[in-house]
Design a protein around this motif. Structure first.
Motif, PDB file in Angstrom:
ATOM      1  N   HIS A 225       0.824  -1.449  -0.028  1.00  0.00           N
ATOM      2  CA  HIS A 225       0.028   0.029  -0.052  1.00  0.00           C
ATOM      3  C   HIS A 225       0.711   1.153   0.020  1.00  0.00           C
ATOM      4  CE1 HIS A 225      -3.425   2.491   0.351  1.00  0.00           C
ATOM      5  NE2 HIS A 225      -3.348   2.808   1.534  1.00  0.00           N
ATOM      6  N   LYS A 229       0.488   6.576  -3.980  1.00  0.00           N
ATOM      7  CA  LYS A 229      -0.252   6.344  -5.483  1.00  0.00           C
ATOM      8  C   LYS A 229      -1.684   5.748  -5.550  1.00  0.00           C
ATOM      9  CE  LYS A 229       3.814   5.005  -7.929  1.00  0.00           C
ATOM     10  NZ  LYS A 229       4.749   3.730  -8.279  1.00  0.00           N
ATOM     11  N   MET A 230      -2.070   5.470  -4.179  1.00  0.00           N
ATOM     12  CA  MET A 230      -3.507   4.958  -4.558  1.00  0.00           C
ATOM     13  C   MET A 230      -4.127   4.966  -3.072  1.00  0.00           C
ATOM     14  SD  MET A 230      -3.073   0.898  -3.927  1.00  0.00           S
ATOM     15  CE  MET A 230      -1.452   0.473  -4.616  1.00  0.00           C
ATOM     16  N   THR A 231      -5.724   5.221  -3.267  1.00  0.00           N
ATOM     17  CA  THR A 231      -6.435   5.471  -2.145  1.00  0.00           C
ATOM     18  C   THR A 231      -6.460   4.069  -1.188  1.00  0.00           C
ATOM     19  OG1 THR A 231      -8.488   5.117  -3.238  1.00  0.00           O
ATOM     20  CG2 THR A 231      -7.519   7.347  -3.340  1.00  0.00           C
ATOM     21  N   ASP A 233      -9.588   2.735  -0.861  1.00  0.00           N
ATOM     22  CA  ASP A 233     -10.344   1.911  -1.549  1.00  0.00           C
ATOM     23  C   ASP A 233      -9.508   1.205  -2.557  1.00  0.00           C
ATOM     24  OD1 ASP A 233     -12.719   2.468  -0.082  1.00  0.00           O
ATOM     25  OD2 ASP A 233     -13.618   3.773  -1.204  1.00  0.00           O
ATOM     26  N   GLU A 234      -8.913   1.997  -3.328  1.00  0.00           N
ATOM     27  CA  GLU A 234      -8.203   1.260  -4.373  1.00  0.00           C
ATOM     28  C   GLU A 234      -7.401  -0.053  -4.071  1.00  0.00           C
ATOM     29  OE1 GLU A 234      -7.802   5.170  -7.737  1.00  0.00           O
ATOM     30  OE2 GLU A 234      -6.157   4.581  -6.170  1.00  0.00           O
ATOM     31  N   PHE A 235      -6.735   0.624  -2.885  1.00  0.00           N
ATOM     32  CA  PHE A 235      -5.826  -0.680  -2.397  1.00  0.00           C
ATOM     33  C   PHE A 235      -6.800  -2.036  -2.014  1.00  0.00           C
ATOM     34  CE2 PHE A 235      -4.132  -2.498   1.847  1.00  0.00           C
ATOM     35  CZ  PHE A 235      -2.934  -3.176   1.277  1.00  0.00           C
ATOM     36  N   LYS A 237      -9.587  -2.948  -3.237  1.00  0.00           N
ATOM     37  CA  LYS A 237     -10.252  -3.077  -4.614  1.00  0.00           C
ATOM     38  C   LYS A 237      -9.099  -4.238  -5.141  1.00  0.00           C
ATOM     39  CE  LYS A 237     -12.686  -1.407  -8.065  1.00  0.00           C
ATOM     40  NZ  LYS A 237     -13.286  -0.207  -8.997  1.00  0.00           N
ATOM     41  N   LYS A 238      -7.979  -3.921  -4.998  1.00  0.00           N
ATOM     42  CA  LYS A 238      -6.803  -4.678  -5.777  1.00  0.00           C
ATOM     43  C   LYS A 238      -6.719  -6.070  -4.952  1.00  0.00           C
ATOM     44  CE  LYS A 238      -2.422  -3.535  -7.461  1.00  0.00           C
ATOM     45  NZ  LYS A 238      -0.983  -2.725  -7.322  1.00  0.00           N
TER      46      LYS A 238
END
Length: 615
Positions: A225, A229-231, A233-235, A237-238
């Motif tokens: 994480h 680079k990512m929120t 949520d995106e983390f 989601k991955k």
RNA sequence: GGUCUCAUAGCUCAACCGGAUAGAGCAGCUGCCUUCUAAGCAGCAGGUUCCAGGUUCGAGUCCUGGUGGGAUCACCA
């Protein structure tokens, strides 16, 4: 031989006679003359002027004279800036109308002895059909109709994606939450019933995942994480898939269900059959509403094991190669398509393998010369690869494979996403559109006094034409925007506008019958009004456009054409009186109306749109 | 990042594979119903066809390079 062909071959001969140069008839460019100029057909003379080393206008005048002298029907020509405009005689056009009036098969080509399969719809059985499917279905249906008109024997097929993890999710959810409910007991359409459980599974899974994220002892996660680079949520989601496969209880149940299914577990199979049965009942209802049907269904549960033997065959021919882990691949780098897996290391099929196998089975079933896959453009790459493989395997129909790739339907707010509930349901849309049509018909139409069942039929036809025409008028390749509030209109370039023109021709026919108009009198008609002439000229384009639409697999060509005819007829309607004149004029205009009606009806039929008798 | 694809009027779309002054509809404005259905017709207004080059008699269309959207690049289907 059509006039256009005659003009072309005459031009070829003319160029040879006048300048001693041979040209390919294909290279002769002709088109309908634009409205601003006098003439019916236009020939572009630039290419010949270059070859003859003369000024374009000079060549144009010479060619014009040559054509007027050599083709009876051409009685005038003029040259403007290198464009040669040719005029045909009024008599020619009137005779043309009489000819097509006697030709019951006008616009339908003789059987060419070739079979084409059109695959479309191809839904998953875990949720109901939506707007995207509607585009797919209308394109597929229309493509099949157009190919039929062009002389093919067209078979409509679909592959039903009836197995896999998705349907297992619905099954698990039904077991967990269903309490024995059925579509009948809940008074729900079968496909919506199953879709509800699919959504319920996803909702429960999301909750489960959330709880797990917040639990105290998380294992090591595979992705890092990086907050830059990512929120958050995106983390997460991955990790969703990874969680589903490794830690989720619900995921485990669904996967277990799939394994049992594959092992042919009796209870699982019978539940699966029952639930899919419900879905099919729902689909059938929707297909019927949309006015489509299929010649044959292929089920993924049958085809998903196919293709392996073909891969073995290809291995022997060195088309494929086996890696150390015993997975099988094809090297398509020379076609700029990379390496592609065709068999897993455990020997099971992938999507590509299935498609190879299914194509083969279809060839055994139908011996088709062509096959059209109506599938969204997100699968462009897949079909490039598939077709390349089929070519290398030497399939006899390999050159006839065609991917009718179409763009997604977007909403004004962006993409449709089933997970975010921004999907337009097919059944809802159909219902809405018919209701809109009802209101419009009662407001504008003359249907109020008809028996209720006739009214219903008209509402249905008008509503469906609005919806279908809106979708099918757009070039398939392009993404399109669908605004549920505004898109389905009844004025302007729409289905109902075309229907309205048709209803007028129909009314003319009825009056003519009542007045006992003798159509033979039409032959003695002396004049020819501009709007009559223009109409006949357009009518003459129909066969050419059917061929073009079949070649391009593009129904929007026909859609535009029908609109064009309807528009010209509306103009004619305003410019010319039909009844209450001398009998020759009446007969001629009745005949013209009749032919316009016929072409409108058959053109719209190619688009899957029905015409009402009145509205 | 590689590959593919798209970009045209305020909005939704055309432009028949390189042809004339880029066309329709919607929305806006103006006329036309005592006469075959006004869901219509006629008209007005609306454009640097994403940008920059190139190819040629001619480019929205072909080529190159940008910009911006979308898709795809799984031992998923």
């Amino acid at each position: 031989m059509t006039v256009v062909d005659e003009i072309k071959s005459s031009v070829v001969k003319g160029v040879e006679d006048l300048y001693g140069i041979k040209v390919d008839p294909e290279k002769v460019i002709t088109s309908l003359t634009r409205k601003e100029f006098t003439g019916d057909y236009t020939v572009v003379v630039f290419p010949f002027s270059k070859m003859a080393k003369k000024k374009p206008d000079e060549v144009g005048v010479e060619m014009g004279k040559y054509l007027v002298d050599n083709i009876d029907q051409i009685n005038d020509s003029n040259v403007i800036k290198g464009f040669l405009n040719l005029s045909l005689s009024d008599t020619y056009w009137k005779n043309f109308l009489f000819n097509i009036a006697n030709d019951s098969k006008y616009g339908k080509f003789d059987k060419n002895g070739k079979t084409v399969l059109v695959e479309f719809s191809s839904p998953n059985t875990n949720k109901p059909l939506h707007l995207g499917h509607i585009r797919n279905i209308l394109l597929g249906w229309s493509a099949a109709k157009i190919l039929e008109a062009a002389g093919y024997d067209a078979k409509k097929v679909q592959i039903v994606n009836d197995r896999g993890i998705a349907i297992c999710k619905s099954m698990v959810a039904w077991q967990l939450f269903g309490e024995g409910a059925t579509p009948a007991s809940t008074n729900t359409k079968g496909d919506h019933f199953i879709g509800k459980y699919y959504v319920q599974f996803e909702t429960a899974f999301k909750e489960e995942y959330k709880t797990w994220q917040n639990s105290a002892d998380l294992p090591a996660l595979p992705f890092e994480h990086d907050p830059e680079k990512m929120t958050e949520d995106e983390f997460w989601k991955k990790h969703k898939n990874w969680y589903f496969n490794n830690h989720s209880k619900l995921g485990a149940s669904a996967k277990e269900m799939l394994l049992k299914w594959e092992a042919n577990d009796e209870a699982t199979r019978s539940l699966w059959k029952q639930m899919n049965g419900w879905v099919y009942e729902g689909f059938d209802e929707t297909y019927e509403k949309l006015g489509v049907n299929f010649d044959k269904l292929y089920f993924e549960s049958d085809t998903y094991i196919l293709g392996k033997d073909i891969i073995e065959e290809g291995l022997k021919k060195n088309i494929f190669y086996r890696k150390e882990d015993s997975s099988v691949w094809i090297d398509l780098e020379d076609a700029k398509l990379d390496h592609k897996l065709v068999l897993r290391s455990d020997g099971t099929s992938v999507y590509m393998t299935q498609d190879i196998g299914t194509a083969n089975v279809r060839h055994q079933d139908y011996g088709m010369d062509k096959m059209v896959y109506v599938v969204a453009d997100e699968q462009d790459y897949h079909f490039k690869v598939l077709f390349e493989i089929m070519k290398r395997m030497g399939a006899p129909y390999a050159d006839g494979l065609f991917h009718l790739s179409y763009g997604m339907v977007d909403l004004p707010t962006g993409k449709m996403k089933s997970r975010e509930g921004t999907v337009i349901d097919a059944d809802d849309l159909v219902k809405e559109v018919i209701e809109e049509a009802r209101l419009k018909c009662l407001e504008l139409g003359e249907v109020g006094n008809l028996p209720i069942d006739q009214q219903q039929e008209i509402f249905y036809k008008v509503g469906m034409s609005a919806l279908k025409y809106f979708i099918v008028k757009v070039n398939p390749k392009k993404r399109m925007v669908f605004d549920p509030k505004e898109s389905v209109d009844f004025q302007g370039q729409t289905g109902p506008y075309i229907q309205y023109a048709f209803v007028r021709t129909n009314g003319v026919g009825n009056t003519a019958k009542k007045d006992e108009v003798n159509l033979e009198d039409a032959k003695a008609y002396k004049g020819l009004e501009p709007s009559e002439r223009e109409l006949i000229l357009q009518l003459s384009e129909y066969p050419h456009l059917v061929q073009l639409a079949a070649k391009e697999l593009d129904p929007s060509i026909i859609a535009a054409y029908c609109y064009n005819i309807a528009k010209l007829y509306s103009k004619f309607w305003n410019d010319c009186k039909i009844f209450g004149l001398d009998k020759e004029t009446v007969a001629f205009r009745v005949l013209l109306s009749q032919q316009v009606g016929t072409i409108l009806k058959s053109g719209m039929e190619l688009l899957g749109i029905e015409m009402p008798e009145q509205m």
